[in-house]
Design a protein around this motif. Structure first.
Motif, PDB file in Angstrom:
ATOM      1  N   MET A   6       0.819  -1.211   0.000  1.00 34.88           N
ATOM      2  CA  MET A   6       0.000   0.000   0.000  1.00 34.88           C
ATOM      3  C   MET A   6       0.856   1.266   0.000  1.00 34.88           C
ATOM      4  SD  MET A   6      -3.074  -0.968  -0.294  1.00 34.88           S
ATOM      5  CE  MET A   6      -3.869   0.603  -0.029  1.00 34.88           C
ATOM      6  N   CYS A  10      -0.685   3.038  -6.366  1.00 36.62           N
ATOM      7  CA  CYS A  10      -1.630   4.155  -6.446  1.00 36.62           C
ATOM      8  C   CYS A  10      -2.630   3.857  -7.553  1.00 36.62           C
ATOM      9  CB  CYS A  10      -0.902   5.472  -6.717  1.00 36.62           C
ATOM     10  SG  CYS A  10      -0.050   5.510  -8.296  1.00 36.62           S
ATOM     11  N   THR A  17      -4.144   8.107  -3.902  1.00 35.34           N
ATOM     12  CA  THR A  17      -4.015   7.070  -2.883  1.00 35.34           C
ATOM     13  C   THR A  17      -5.154   6.066  -2.984  1.00 35.34           C
ATOM     14  OG1 THR A  17      -3.004   8.701  -1.427  1.00 35.34           O
ATOM     15  CG2 THR A  17      -3.815   6.699  -0.393  1.00 35.34           C
ATOM     16  N   GLU A  19      -7.404   3.091  -0.943  1.00 36.60           N
ATOM     17  CA  GLU A  19      -7.828   2.651   0.389  1.00 36.60           C
ATOM     18  C   GLU A  19      -8.106   1.151   0.328  1.00 36.60           C
ATOM     19  OE1 GLU A  19     -11.888   3.573   2.406  1.00 36.60           O
ATOM     20  OE2 GLU A  19     -10.504   5.247   2.805  1.00 36.60           O
ATOM     21  N   ASP A  21      -9.711  -2.361   1.618  1.00 32.93           N
ATOM     22  CA  ASP A  21     -10.822  -2.990   2.336  1.00 32.93           C
ATOM     23  C   ASP A  21     -10.591  -4.496   2.255  1.00 32.93           C
ATOM     24  OD1 ASP A  21     -13.234  -3.456   3.665  1.00 32.93           O
ATOM     25  OD2 ASP A  21     -14.364  -3.510   1.798  1.00 32.93           O
ATOM     26  N   LEU A  35      -9.482  -2.461  -3.431  1.00 29.11           N
ATOM     27  CA  LEU A  35      -8.728  -1.214  -3.345  1.00 29.11           C
ATOM     28  C   LEU A  35      -9.617  -0.138  -3.964  1.00 29.11           C
ATOM     29  CD1 LEU A  35      -5.312  -2.578  -4.595  1.00 29.11           C
ATOM     30  CD2 LEU A  35      -5.826  -1.856  -2.265  1.00 29.11           C
ATOM     31  N   THR A  36      -9.816   0.976  -3.252  1.00 25.27           N
ATOM     32  CA  THR A  36     -10.673   2.049  -3.740  1.00 25.27           C
ATOM     33  C   THR A  36      -9.877   3.345  -3.795  1.00 25.27           C
ATOM     34  OG1 THR A  36     -12.573   0.989  -2.700  1.00 25.27           O
ATOM     35  CG2 THR A  36     -12.849   3.275  -3.378  1.00 25.27           C
ATOM     36  N   CYS A  37      -9.959   4.026  -4.929  1.00 28.67           N
ATOM     37  CA  CYS A  37      -9.268   5.306  -5.086  1.00 28.67           C
ATOM     38  C   CYS A  37      -9.954   6.361  -4.231  1.00 28.67           C
ATOM     39  CB  CYS A  37      -9.270   5.733  -6.552  1.00 28.67           C
ATOM     40  SG  CYS A  37      -8.478   7.338  -6.817  1.00 28.67           S
ATOM     41  N   THR A  38      -9.164   7.101  -3.470  1.00 26.23           N
ATOM     42  CA  THR A  38      -9.715   8.134  -2.589  1.00 26.23           C
ATOM     43  C   THR A  38     -10.146   9.376  -3.370  1.00 26.23           C
ATOM     44  OG1 THR A  38      -7.497   9.005  -2.177  1.00 26.23           O
ATOM     45  CG2 THR A  38      -8.357   7.401  -0.600  1.00 26.23           C
ATOM     46  N   THR A  43     -12.890   1.264  -8.077  1.00 27.60           N
ATOM     47  CA  THR A  43     -12.516   0.137  -7.225  1.00 27.60           C
ATOM     48  C   THR A  43     -11.744  -0.893  -8.037  1.00 27.60           C
ATOM     49  OG1 THR A  43     -14.608  -0.999  -7.638  1.00 27.60           O
ATOM     50  CG2 THR A  43     -14.498   0.423  -5.698  1.00 27.60           C
TER      51      THR A  43
END
Length: 64
Positions: A6, A10, A17, A19, A21, A35-38, A43
């Motif tokens: 992590m 990116c 960044t 995130e 889960d 993985l989710t883009c902030t 996703t």
């Protein structure tokens, strides 16, 4: 996928960044999750410990 990854990965679309889960993990290894883009909210799935960071349109073509 190791959680330490992590620090270096990116979003491939906008370089923001991601995130994490976690749905399933084994020690430090993430086996399943998302993985989710902030920034853009896109996703990316993690399946069998492998993050799929292909953009959405390429993911659909690769699955066909």
């Amino acid at each position: 996928m190791k959680e330490s990854l992590m620090d270096v990965i990116c979003c491939p679309l906008d370089k923001s960044t991601l995130e994490l889960d976690v749905d399933e993990a084994d020690d430090e290894e993430v086996l399943a999750g998302t993985l989710t883009c902030t920034e853009c909210g896109e996703t990316y799935p993690i399946e069998d410990g492998i993050p799929n960071l292909l953009p959405p349109d390429m993911r659909e073509k690769a699955a066909a």
